[in-house]
Design an enzyme around this catalytic site. Structure first.
Site, PDB file in Angstrom:
ATOM      1  N   ASN B  71      45.923  38.032  42.355  1.00 18.41           N
ATOM      2  CA  ASN B  71      44.611  38.096  43.000  1.00 18.41           C
ATOM      3  C   ASN B  71      44.618  39.219  44.025  1.00 18.41           C
ATOM      4  O   ASN B  71      44.400  39.034  45.197  1.00 18.41           O
ATOM      5  CB  ASN B  71      44.240  36.758  43.648  1.00 18.41           C
ATOM      6  CG  ASN B  71      45.239  36.345  44.694  1.00 18.41           C
ATOM      7  OD1 ASN B  71      46.324  36.921  44.777  1.00 18.41           O
ATOM      8  ND2 ASN B  71      44.883  35.356  45.497  1.00 18.41           N
ATOM      9  N   CYS B  72      44.930  40.413  43.521  1.00 17.29           N
ATOM     10  CA  CYS B  72      45.133  41.544  44.406  1.00 17.29           C
ATOM     11  C   CYS B  72      43.812  42.257  44.664  1.00 17.29           C
ATOM     12  O   CYS B  72      43.024  42.480  43.759  1.00 17.29           O
ATOM     13  CB  CYS B  72      46.121  42.501  43.750  1.00 17.29           C
ATOM     14  SG  CYS B  72      46.303  44.038  44.624  1.00 17.29           S
ATOM     15  N   GLY B  73      43.580  42.577  45.928  1.00 11.82           N
ATOM     16  CA  GLY B  73      42.334  43.233  46.305  1.00 11.82           C
ATOM     17  C   GLY B  73      42.337  44.735  46.109  1.00 11.82           C
ATOM     18  O   GLY B  73      41.417  45.403  46.563  1.00 11.82           O
ATOM     19  N   ASN B  90      44.097  40.345  36.760  1.00 11.48           N
ATOM     20  CA  ASN B  90      43.728  40.263  38.171  1.00 11.48           C
ATOM     21  C   ASN B  90      42.471  39.421  38.314  1.00 11.48           C
ATOM     22  O   ASN B  90      41.468  39.650  37.636  1.00 11.48           O
ATOM     23  CB  ASN B  90      43.492  41.667  38.736  1.00 11.48           C
ATOM     24  CG  ASN B  90      43.506  41.692  40.257  1.00 11.48           C
ATOM     25  OD1 ASN B  90      43.494  40.643  40.893  1.00 11.48           O
ATOM     26  ND2 ASN B  90      43.529  42.878  40.820  1.00 11.48           N
TER      27      ASN B  90
END
Lengths: 180, 324
Positions: B71-73, B90
């Protein structure tokens, strides 16, 4: 020698004159537009598309909000062109008037909410720059455009619906479409 | 025996669709989202029959990973796994971003994924596993270490989620400014520079703006823009509307066009808005062809009537406001 120097100076002159206008745009408009778009994106992510769709669905049920608040809300949240798919919440014979009202709002919305249609900002920004250079505030102009815009799209939605109904009756005899 | 799944990007997402096919060796779905195994990893595990593992609490060697769920921004994790050649899912809708952006490609990375974006791949898409047997696998048997989130984890996740949204908002704002706003500023600055430097501006101030800057002048303009044979031609990309607006703005800046008429001028330059777009816009709303056939002439005719009405309304609104 002098002719050559003149030619060179005129060549630069045009672009330097253009550069002055670019400075006006960049210095006076870009900063608040960036901050505003940032804020709106955060806000819209927190609110979420589902809630907007629910509200739009309710607003579509009566003609007064269908040609005023519904296009306004959809335009603010989904922008141009992603407002037009909202027409699928409406019966077939109401789609045309809604579309006309919605697309007619894609510029009035940009005075306050530039993120909704960033590629066509200059319909607002062109005149606004002149007003700004002449020494007036833009806030009043932007909010007037926004509010009068709602009234205008309501009238446009109403007129388009009437014309659509008339053309439909002329072609099919009644408002009920005959099965092909 | 493992099933292949197809993972498609969600709203605002990027990349994919990916086909995830676990094998005897690569049979782990690693969830690196913080706070246990996320529902998406569970779903992938359930469909494929592979094992979902919480990457934070248990290390997994790279060659056992079928895919990772992150869950990388848009900074690090989203690039790390594609760089290693590991299929990356993601949950956050970000595209090629971060210092490792060049490794993020459509065939190894998909973002903004939601549960309904995960389906069993049909035979045609994974040729070598065409006869994959669909087997009911009870999801519960397939995870390690399922812990309930405690309040620290929940709070941390919420805070991280909010921070991600904020940074993403900034990124999108900068993107939009560079891609959509600055190019137009450059073009109109050039246009105005040429008009002013060549002296055309002075001529217009003398011969054009005094006539245009009246109610009849604006009405003539709006009728021309709103004529059904003209409006679809000048509606394209709002270019004519923008150029007219810039010219009116120039008149106001030069003092040759009354500033009170700025509001009605907005509507005078824009009667044709979207007239080139009617069939496309209507079909975006799932309108039938018969509706479009009647809709196009209805809208064009409506513009001719409502364009001048809009100018008159805005004129009286502006007059009333300036009188107060």
């Amino acid at each position: 020698m002098e002719i050559l120097a003149n030619a060179g100076n005129h060549f630069y002159g045009i672009f330097q004159a253009g550069g002055q206008f670019l400075t006006i745009y960049v210095v006076n408009f870009i900063p608040w537009i960036i901050i505003m778009i940032t804020f709106m994106h955060i806000l819209f992510k927190l609110i979420g598309l589902e809630r907007i769709e629910k509200i739009a669905n309710v607003l579509g049920k009566n003609p007064i909000t269908r040609w005023s608040l519904m296009p306004m809300l959809c335009m603010m949240f989904s922008g141009n062109p992603m407002t037009y798919p909202y027409a699928r919440f409406l019966p077939e014979n109401q789609k045309v008037a809604f579309f006309d009202a919605a697309i007619s709002y894609c510029h009035p919305v940009t005075g306050l909410f530039p993120h909704a249609n960033p590629g066509e900002l200059f319909v607002f920004l062109g005149i606004a720059t002149g007003v700004f250079v002449a020494g007036y505030d833009l806030g009043f102009l932007a909010i007037s455009y926004f509010l009068v815009g709602i009234l205008v799209i309501f009238i446009r939605g109403l007129v388009t619906q009437l014309i659509y109904n008339a053309k439909f009756k002329k072609k099919y005899g009644s408002m009920e479409k005959k099965e092909a | 025996m493992y099933n292949a799944v197809k993972i498609e990007k969600g709203h605002g997402g990027w990349g994919g669709p990916l086909i995830i096919q676990p094998t005897e060796k690569k049979n782990k779905i690693v969830s690196i989202t913080g706070g246990g195994i996320d529902p998406l990893s569970k779903k992938i595990a359930q469909l494929t029959g592979a094992k979902a593992i919480d990457g934070f609490s248990k290390g997994v060697s790279d060659d056992e990973i079928a895919c990772v769920v992150i869950n990388c921004g848009g900074t690090l994790r989203c690039g790390v796994y594609p760089k290693k050649g590991i299929m990356t899912v993601n949950l956050t809708p970000v595209g090629q971003s971060g210092p490792l952006a060049q490794y993020i490609k459509e065939d190894i990375y998909v973002s903004g994924v939601v549960e309904k974006g995960i389906t069993l791949a049909d035979g045609s898409e994974v040729v070598e596993f065409a006869e994959a047997v669909v087997e009911e696998v009870r999801a519960e048997e397939n995870y390690d270490d399922v812990k309930d989130d405690n309040w620290v984890a929940r709070g941390g996740k919420a805070l991280a989620g909010f921070a991600t949204k904020c940074v993403q908002g900034g990124k999108e704002a900068i993107d939009i400014t560079i891609k959509d706003i600055l190019p137009f500023m450059a073009f109109y600055a050039l246009l105005l520079g040429m008009i002013m430097y060549t002296g055309l501006g002075g001529l217009m101030a003398q011969y054009v703006y005094p006539y245009l800057g009246t109610l009849p002048g604006l009405l003539i303009l709006v009728v021309i823009c709103g004529m059904p044979m003209i409006s679809p031609l000048v509606g394209s990309g709002a270019l004519i509307g923008q150029v007219l607006s810039v010219l009116v703005g120039l008149g106001i800046a030069l003092g040759a066009f009354p500033v009170v008429l700025a509001l009605p001028a907005f509507f005078a330059v824009d009667a044709q808005v979207g007239c080139d777009f009617i069939p496309v816009g209507l079909s975006m709303g799932d309108a039938e062809n018969e509706t479009v056939d009647i809709g196009v002439p209805s809208i064009l005719l409506s513009r001719l009537i409502t364009g001048p009405i809009a100018v008159v309304i805005a004129y009286f609104f502006a007059m009333a406001m300036y009188a107060v």
